[in-house]
Design an enzyme around this catalytic site. Structure first.
Site, PDB file in Angstrom:
ATOM      1  N   CYS A   1       0.816  -1.223   0.000  1.00 43.11           N
ATOM      2  CA  CYS A   1       0.000   0.000   0.000  1.00 43.11           C
ATOM      3  C   CYS A   1       0.849   1.272   0.000  1.00 43.11           C
ATOM      4  O   CYS A   1       0.346   2.346  -0.310  1.00 43.11           O
ATOM      5  CB  CYS A   1      -0.945   0.019   1.199  1.00 43.11           C
ATOM      6  SG  CYS A   1      -1.969  -1.438   1.304  1.00 43.11           S
TER       7      CYS A   1
ATOM      8  N   ASN B   1     -10.141  -0.102   0.774  1.00 42.73           N
ATOM      9  CA  ASN B   1      -8.686  -0.033   0.662  1.00 42.73           C
ATOM     10  C   ASN B   1      -8.261  -0.560  -0.711  1.00 42.73           C
ATOM     11  O   ASN B   1      -8.421  -1.740  -0.999  1.00 42.73           O
ATOM     12  CB  ASN B   1      -8.084  -0.878   1.795  1.00 42.73           C
ATOM     13  CG  ASN B   1      -6.572  -0.892   1.787  1.00 42.73           C
ATOM     14  OD1 ASN B   1      -5.938  -0.443   0.823  1.00 42.73           O
ATOM     15  ND2 ASN B   1      -5.991  -1.408   2.855  1.00 42.73           N
TER      16      ASN B   1
ATOM     17  N   HIS C   1      -3.269   7.296   3.088  1.00 41.11           N
ATOM     18  CA  HIS C   1      -3.738   5.997   2.581  1.00 41.11           C
ATOM     19  C   HIS C   1      -5.080   5.672   3.225  1.00 41.11           C
ATOM     20  O   HIS C   1      -5.234   5.759   4.448  1.00 41.11           O
ATOM     21  CB  HIS C   1      -2.691   4.932   2.920  1.00 41.11           C
ATOM     22  CG  HIS C   1      -3.125   3.531   2.677  1.00 41.11           C
ATOM     23  ND1 HIS C   1      -3.797   3.149   1.542  1.00 41.11           N
ATOM     24  CD2 HIS C   1      -2.991   2.403   3.438  1.00 41.11           C
ATOM     25  CE1 HIS C   1      -4.060   1.856   1.605  1.00 41.11           C
ATOM     26  NE2 HIS C   1      -3.584   1.379   2.750  1.00 41.11           N
TER      27      HIS C   1
HETATM   28  O1  UT7 Z   1      -3.386  -1.355   3.868  1.00 36.24           O
HETATM   29  C1  UT7 Z   1      -3.146  -1.911   5.126  1.00 36.24           C
HETATM   30  C2  UT7 Z   1      -4.103  -2.963   5.427  1.00 36.24           C
HETATM   31  N1  UT7 Z   1      -4.757  -3.199   6.630  1.00 36.24           N
HETATM   32  C3  UT7 Z   1      -5.249  -2.359   7.551  1.00 36.24           C
HETATM   33  O2  UT7 Z   1      -5.050  -1.180   7.573  1.00 36.24           O
HETATM   34  C4  UT7 Z   1      -6.097  -2.988   8.611  1.00 36.24           C
HETATM   35  C5  UT7 Z   1      -5.881  -2.440   9.990  1.00 36.24           C
HETATM   36  N2  UT7 Z   1      -6.841  -3.023  10.922  1.00 36.24           N
HETATM   37  C6  UT7 Z   1      -8.130  -2.650  10.914  1.00 36.24           C
HETATM   38  O3  UT7 Z   1      -8.543  -1.803  10.139  1.00 36.24           O
HETATM   39  C7  UT7 Z   1      -9.058  -3.283  11.931  1.00 36.24           C
HETATM   40  O4  UT7 Z   1      -8.287  -4.049  12.831  1.00 36.24           O
HETATM   41  C8  UT7 Z   1     -10.167  -4.181  11.282  1.00 36.24           C
HETATM   42  C9  UT7 Z   1     -11.191  -3.300  10.569  1.00 36.24           C
HETATM   43  C10 UT7 Z   1      -9.550  -5.158  10.317  1.00 36.24           C
HETATM   44  C11 UT7 Z   1     -10.900  -4.959  12.367  1.00 36.24           C
HETATM   45  O5  UT7 Z   1     -11.456  -4.074  13.321  1.00 36.24           O
HETATM   46  P1  UT7 Z   1     -11.271  -4.363  14.868  1.00 36.24           P
HETATM   47  O6  UT7 Z   1     -11.991  -3.299  15.581  1.00 36.24           O
HETATM   48  O7  UT7 Z   1      -9.789  -4.487  15.123  1.00 36.24           O
HETATM   49  O8  UT7 Z   1     -12.032  -5.710  15.060  1.00 36.24           O
HETATM   50  P2  UT7 Z   1     -11.484  -7.130  15.541  1.00 36.24           P
HETATM   51  O9  UT7 Z   1     -10.596  -7.731  14.503  1.00 36.24           O
HETATM   52  O10 UT7 Z   1     -10.924  -6.970  16.922  1.00 36.24           O
HETATM   53  O11 UT7 Z   1     -12.808  -7.966  15.631  1.00 36.24           O
HETATM   54  C12 UT7 Z   1     -13.827  -7.657  16.570  1.00 36.24           C
HETATM   55  C13 UT7 Z   1     -14.954  -8.636  16.382  1.00 36.24           C
HETATM   56  C14 UT7 Z   1     -14.513 -10.103  16.343  1.00 36.24           C
HETATM   57  O12 UT7 Z   1     -15.504 -10.862  16.977  1.00 36.24           O
HETATM   58  P3  UT7 Z   1     -15.282 -11.399  18.455  1.00 36.24           P
HETATM   59  O13 UT7 Z   1     -14.057 -12.246  18.407  1.00 36.24           O
HETATM   60  O14 UT7 Z   1     -15.111 -10.172  19.307  1.00 36.24           O
HETATM   61  O15 UT7 Z   1     -16.545 -12.155  18.726  1.00 36.24           O
HETATM   62  C15 UT7 Z   1     -14.500 -10.415  14.873  1.00 36.24           C
HETATM   63  O16 UT7 Z   1     -14.693 -11.784  14.613  1.00 36.24           O
HETATM   64  O17 UT7 Z   1     -15.604  -8.387  15.132  1.00 36.24           O
HETATM   65  C16 UT7 Z   1     -15.670  -9.613  14.381  1.00 36.24           C
HETATM   66  N3  UT7 Z   1     -15.594  -9.290  12.963  1.00 36.24           N
HETATM   67  C17 UT7 Z   1     -16.680  -9.004  12.222  1.00 36.24           C
HETATM   68  N4  UT7 Z   1     -17.995  -8.934  12.510  1.00 36.24           N
HETATM   69  C18 UT7 Z   1     -18.828  -8.587  11.505  1.00 36.24           C
HETATM   70  C19 UT7 Z   1     -14.491  -9.217  12.194  1.00 36.24           C
HETATM   71  N5  UT7 Z   1     -14.838  -8.883  10.934  1.00 36.24           N
HETATM   72  C20 UT7 Z   1     -16.186  -8.739  10.929  1.00 36.24           C
HETATM   73  C21 UT7 Z   1     -17.114  -8.405   9.936  1.00 36.24           C
HETATM   74  N6  UT7 Z   1     -18.418  -8.326  10.263  1.00 36.24           N
HETATM   75  N7  UT7 Z   1     -16.738  -8.131   8.676  1.00 36.24           N
END
Ligand code: UT7
Length: 322
Positions: A112, A279, A249
């Site tokens: 990215c 993204n 970004h």
């Molecule tokens: O170009 C560089 C690329 N990457 C990035 O910049 C990504 C950086 N990270 C992020 O943007 C965030 O960490 C995410 C958007 C990927 C995730 O957000 P988060 O607030 O860190 O959520 P999490 O991964 O801690 O997940 C929280 C909960 C989990 O459930 P439990 O374990 O608490 O029951 C996930 O399983 O949300 C769940 N979850 C979803 N629920 C509904 C994860 N993805 C989804 C989804 N829909 N799409």
């Protein structure tokens, strides 16, 4: 002394739009979760257009915005992680499609952050005296690497391309660029090529998908973006008040919110279009800059910093007068 400037910008995204609710048809997710955690409402998905096709459309727009003849271009660099072929590179195919003969053209991969890396390379190549006008492109069909059954990642990405013409200048407009990398030993963000065991016996060529430890990448992003912006300000003896805007970004609106808060920069100065595209990896920065120009958010003479982070882990930023 040779300086550089942006002569024109262009961008292109495929027509098909996938809304958050469309995703809930094949993974357990919903609009509320996606929008509140990322700021994404929809993304554009290629249904046949290649990385080259997207790059070509963005490039022709940048060439006409720069009001140059395509044959004035003497260097093409495409930043991508989704090249259509192992070789030739997208840049070489783009050169052919644009029908520009006998110039330097190659691809780079810094995920990215790729567009900022490409900008740094052309800036140095022009300032070094060998080249006069470069076309740089960030083009991705990232959705081909997406695991459409993994809700942790498939909601985040989209396809698109952004392009820029960079030219020799009498004035110092592209003032400073920094890039960096931190080898990703913990494999926070990756997509593997088919494993090389015994290639004659094992004809394995299954395409891997994007793997990401989201929370860890989030932590890295919210540390490295403010660090990069602060480094550029310090190196150039400027403060946030000297900047008209920041074009970051577009990976997650919460990353941009948190970076702005830590930098004590008003959110009104942060360009946002993640709601429409998700993204788009190396395409994210040039699409955002092009849209900022088209919407009047970024005007002639404005001073801005563009900043990115990504797989590698990589980062980069540039301080530019438009
Ligand atoms: O170009 C560089 C690329 N990457 C990035 O910049 C990504 C950086 N990270 C992020 O943007 C965030 O960490 C995410 C958007 C990927 C995730 O957000 P988060 O607030 O860190 O959520 P999490 O991964 O801690 O997940 C929280 C909960 C989990 O459930 P439990 O374990 O608490 O029951 C996930 O399983 O949300 C769940 N979850 C979803 N629920 C509904 C994860 N993805 C989804 C989804 N829909 N799409």
């Amino acid at each position: 002394m040779i300086f550089t400037e942006i002569l024109g910008t262009g961008s292109y995204t495929p027509k098909k739009v996938l809304k958050n609710d469309d995703l809930s048809e094949f993974v357990e997710t919903n609009n509320e979760w996606i929008y509140s955690r990322t700021g994404i409402e929809e993304r554009h998905i290629s249904t046949g257009e290649s990385t080259l096709d997207l790059a070509y459309e963005a490039s022709t727009r940048a060439i006409s915005a720069a009001k140059i003849n395509k044959n004035e271009i003497d260097l093409i660099i495409v930043a991508t992680v989704t090249s259509d072929y192992a070789f030739p590179g997208v840049a070489n195919l783009l050169q052919a499609k644009l029908d520009i003969k006998g110039i330097t053209a190659f691809d780079i991969n810094a995920a990215c952050s790729g567009f900022i890396y490409a900008l740094q390379i052309v800036d140095k190549m022009i300032k070094g005296g060998g080249f006069k006008k470069a076309l740089i492109v960030g083009s991705e069909t990232l959705t081909r690497l997406t695991d459409w059954s993994d809700r942790n990642t498939c909601v985040l990405f989209g396809d698109g391309a952004g392009a820029m013409i960079i030219g020799e200048s009498k004035e110092n407009k592209i003032v400073d660029i920094i890039t960096g990398s931190q080898g990703d030993v913990d494999m926070l963000l990756y997509c593997k090529n088919p494993e090389l065991k015994d290639p004659i016996i094992n004809h394995i060529s299954r395409q891997d998908h994007i793997h990401m430890k989201g929370a860890e990448v989030f932590k890295f992003a919210t540390r490295i973006m403010p660090y990069t912006v602060t480094s550029l300000m310090e190196r150039n003896n400027i403060t946030k008040d000297d900047l008209n805007c920041i074009i970051a970004h577009q990976a997650n609106k919460r990353i941009i919110d948190k970076s702005a808060k830590d930098l004590k920069i008003d959110m009104e100065k942060m360009y946002l279009n993640i709601n429409k595209y998700g993204n788009t990896s190396a395409a994210s920065v040039p699409i955002a800059i092009d849209e900022a120009v088209k919407t009047g958010f970024l005007k002639k003479g404005d001073k801005f910093i563009t900043v990115a982070f990504g797989g590698g882990l990589t980062w980069g930023g540039a301080y530019i007068e438009f």
